[in-house]
Design a protein around this motif. Structure first.
Motif, mmCIF file in Angstrom:
data_model
loop_
_atom_site.group_PDB
_atom_site.id
_atom_site.type_symbol
_atom_site.label_atom_id
_atom_site.label_comp_id
_atom_site.label_asym_id
_atom_site.label_seq_id
_atom_site.Cartn_x
_atom_site.Cartn_y
_atom_site.Cartn_z
ATOM 1 N N GLU A 52 11.495 -12.186 26.548
ATOM 2 C CA GLU A 52 10.642 -11.324 25.719
ATOM 3 C C GLU A 52 11.178 -9.889 25.717
ATOM 4 O OE1 GLU A 52 8.004 -12.282 23.748
ATOM 5 O OE2 GLU A 52 8.281 -14.346 24.380
ATOM 6 N N ASN A 53 11.581 -9.439 24.548
ATOM 7 C CA ASN A 53 12.141 -8.092 24.435
ATOM 8 C C ASN A 53 11.218 -7.021 25.018
ATOM 9 O OD1 ASN A 53 14.807 -8.041 22.990
ATOM 10 N ND2 ASN A 53 13.648 -9.322 21.574
ATOM 11 N N SER A 96 6.995 -6.827 18.379
ATOM 12 C CA SER A 96 7.190 -8.226 18.787
ATOM 13 C C SER A 96 6.110 -9.155 18.258
ATOM 14 C CB SER A 96 7.313 -8.339 20.313
ATOM 15 O OG SER A 96 6.076 -8.217 20.926
ATOM 16 N N TRP A 108 16.266 -3.598 14.346
ATOM 17 C CA TRP A 108 16.560 -5.017 14.157
ATOM 18 C C TRP A 108 15.632 -5.635 13.099
ATOM 19 C CZ3 TRP A 108 13.478 -9.354 14.889
ATOM 20 C CH2 TRP A 108 14.143 -10.566 14.617
ATOM 21 N N THR A 137 20.111 -12.400 16.041
ATOM 22 C CA THR A 137 18.733 -12.597 16.495
ATOM 23 C C THR A 137 18.204 -11.330 17.168
ATOM 24 O OG1 THR A 137 19.377 -13.360 18.682
ATOM 25 C CG2 THR A 137 19.202 -15.051 16.947
ATOM 26 N N CYS A 138 16.924 -11.406 17.558
ATOM 27 C CA CYS A 138 16.291 -10.267 18.220
ATOM 28 C C CYS A 138 16.883 -9.990 19.592
ATOM 29 C CB CYS A 138 14.783 -10.464 18.310
ATOM 30 S SG CYS A 138 14.319 -11.900 19.306
ATOM 31 N N HIS A 186 19.165 -24.028 22.135
ATOM 32 C CA HIS A 186 18.008 -23.236 22.594
ATOM 33 C C HIS A 186 16.866 -24.145 23.071
ATOM 34 C CE1 HIS A 186 17.549 -24.178 18.413
ATOM 35 N NE2 HIS A 186 16.394 -23.550 18.255
ATOM 36 N N LYS A 187 16.871 -25.419 22.631
ATOM 37 C CA LYS A 187 15.820 -26.351 23.064
ATOM 38 C C LYS A 187 16.345 -27.362 24.096
ATOM 39 C CE LYS A 187 13.122 -24.384 20.016
ATOM 40 N NZ LYS A 187 12.232 -23.308 20.434
ATOM 41 N N HIS A 223 7.668 -9.001 14.032
ATOM 42 C CA HIS A 223 8.647 -10.080 14.233
ATOM 43 C C HIS A 223 8.227 -11.396 13.554
ATOM 44 C CE1 HIS A 223 11.685 -11.979 17.256
ATOM 45 N NE2 HIS A 223 11.719 -12.561 16.080
ATOM 46 N N GLY A 227 12.330 -21.883 24.915
ATOM 47 C CA GLY A 227 13.465 -22.221 24.056
ATOM 48 C C GLY A 227 13.798 -21.135 23.055
ATOM 49 N N LYS A 228 13.719 -19.878 23.513
ATOM 50 C CA LYS A 228 14.000 -18.744 22.619
ATOM 51 C C LYS A 228 14.949 -17.760 23.299
ATOM 52 C CE LYS A 228 9.387 -18.752 20.507
ATOM 53 N NZ LYS A 228 9.678 -18.881 19.082
ATOM 54 N N VAL A 229 15.744 -17.083 22.482
ATOM 55 C CA VAL A 229 16.536 -15.956 22.990
ATOM 56 C C VAL A 229 15.764 -14.670 22.644
ATOM 57 C CG1 VAL A 229 18.737 -17.140 22.770
ATOM 58 C CG2 VAL A 229 17.901 -15.799 20.824
ATOM 59 N N PRO A 230 15.964 -13.623 23.412
ATOM 60 C CA PRO A 230 16.892 -13.457 24.521
ATOM 61 C C PRO A 230 16.353 -14.032 25.821
ATOM 62 C CG PRO A 230 15.644 -11.418 24.218
ATOM 63 C CD PRO A 230 15.217 -12.363 23.126
ATOM 64 N N TYR A 290 14.263 -1.858 18.384
ATOM 65 C CA TYR A 290 13.484 -3.004 17.905
ATOM 66 C C TYR A 290 13.181 -2.861 16.405
ATOM 67 C CZ TYR A 290 10.848 -7.133 19.429
ATOM 68 O OH TYR A 290 10.423 -8.411 19.658
ATOM 69 N N PHE A 345 22.193 -22.322 18.053
ATOM 70 C CA PHE A 345 20.993 -22.877 17.417
ATOM 71 C C PHE A 345 21.342 -24.129 16.613
ATOM 72 C CE2 PHE A 345 17.753 -19.164 17.227
ATOM 73 C CZ PHE A 345 18.034 -18.825 18.531
HETATM 74 N N1 LIG Z 1 8.705 -12.405 21.216
HETATM 75 C C1 LIG Z 1 10.033 -12.878 21.537
HETATM 76 C C2 LIG Z 1 10.586 -13.577 20.337
HETATM 77 C C3 LIG Z 1 11.798 -14.402 20.668
HETATM 78 C C4 LIG Z 1 12.251 -15.187 19.455
HETATM 79 O O1 LIG Z 1 11.438 -15.633 18.626
HETATM 80 N N2 LIG Z 1 13.566 -15.372 19.339
HETATM 81 C C5 LIG Z 1 14.089 -16.132 18.226
HETATM 82 C C6 LIG Z 1 15.353 -15.495 17.706
HETATM 83 S S1 LIG Z 1 15.027 -13.953 16.894
HETATM 84 C C7 LIG Z 1 14.391 -17.525 18.693
HETATM 85 O O2 LIG Z 1 14.987 -17.723 19.733
HETATM 86 N N3 LIG Z 1 13.982 -18.503 17.903
HETATM 87 C C8 LIG Z 1 14.222 -19.894 18.183
HETATM 88 C C9 LIG Z 1 12.965 -20.700 18.109
HETATM 89 O O3 LIG Z 1 11.872 -20.116 18.133
HETATM 90 O O4 LIG Z 1 13.090 -21.903 18.045
HETATM 91 C C10 LIG Z 1 10.914 -11.691 21.955
HETATM 92 O O5 LIG Z 1 10.675 -10.575 21.528
HETATM 93 O O6 LIG Z 1 11.849 -11.869 22.739
#
Ligand SMILES: N[C@@H](CCC(=O)N[C@@H](CS)C(=O)NCC(=O)O)C(=O)O
Length: 225
Positions: free
Chosen positions: A65-66, A103, A167, A11-12, A39-40, A107, A51-54, A164, A34
């Protein structure tokens, strides 16, 4: 104080891992599965309600947010060379625009190219993927032009912007996007993989991926072509 990076392999969150390695931060990684919907989960949403990484626990805060994490680390570790020194507010704003390009523009296209079925169902996945690929082509023309001027996004100096971009490129390449049409971008990805901070971040991911594979919780997207 050591930091904790909540992440999933591929992942990012890799961008943050590379930035942490570059800054020499002592950090540990924790897997977010996942496949199990971790994540949720309520526990993880306490760290990142989206609910997102990182998600990065550092210096008593949780950062997400990166773009924000890179900006924080660049300010916290000014000698690490994470971003070029900004001479004024306009220069800083331009750097944020660059990171935002990754981003907010690239992305979302990566996601539509890699897991298009999540957006419009299996029956429409191919059209979603192809539409995103055409949009990506347009932006990659711009990136290709820029990288033809020097080794890295900011010329001779590597920065977290390159992490970035790397990736983004690696992810779409792995989803069958034809990167050979952009030789400077392809070269940038391969050069990136030679950097020690990238190698270290990739080693961390490989270790985590091996653990998830052993558990049967490694994420595999459906193939769309
Ligand atoms: N804009 C956020 C994007 C974060 C993101 O979308 N992460 C993805 C993995 S690449 C994630 O956790 N997705 C799970 C989801 O959205 O349910 C960043 O740059 O950190």
């Amino acid at each position: 104080m050591s930091a904790i990076l909540h992440m999933a392999p591929g992942t990012c969150a890799r961008v943050t891992a590379i930035a942490l390695e570059t800054a020499g931060v002592d950090f540990e990684t924790r897997p977010i599965r996942f496949m199990r919907g971790e994540h949720k989960s309520p526990e993880f949403r306490k760290l990142n309600p989206l609910g997102k990484v990182p998600a990065l626990e550092i210096d008593g805060s949780v950062l997400t947010e990166n773009l924000a994490i890179i900006t924080y680390l660049a300010e916290r570790y000014p000698d690490a060379g994470l971003m070029p020194k900004a001479v004024d507010a306009a220069a800083r704003a331009k750097q944020l625009a660059d990171l935002s390009f990754c981003s907010a523009t690239l992305h979302p296209l990566v996601t539509r190219i890699r897991i298009p079925n999540f957006f419009a169902g299996a029956e429409n996945a191919l059209i979603v993927k192809q539409t995103a690929e055409r949009a990506m082509d347009e932006y990659f023309e711009i990136v290709e032009q820029r990288l033809s001027q020097g080794n890295w996004w900011y010329g001779s100096a590597w920065s977290a912007m390159d992490a970035y971009l790397y990736w983004v490129v690696w992810r779409v390449e792995g989803a069958g996007y034809d990167i050979a049409r952009f030789p400077h971008i392809a070269g940038h990805a391969r050069k990136s993989e030679e950097l020690k901070q990238v190698k270290r971040a990739l080693e961390r991911e490989e270790t985590m991926q091996a653990q998830l594979l052993a558990e049967g919780t490694a994420f595999q997207p459906p193939v769309v072509n």
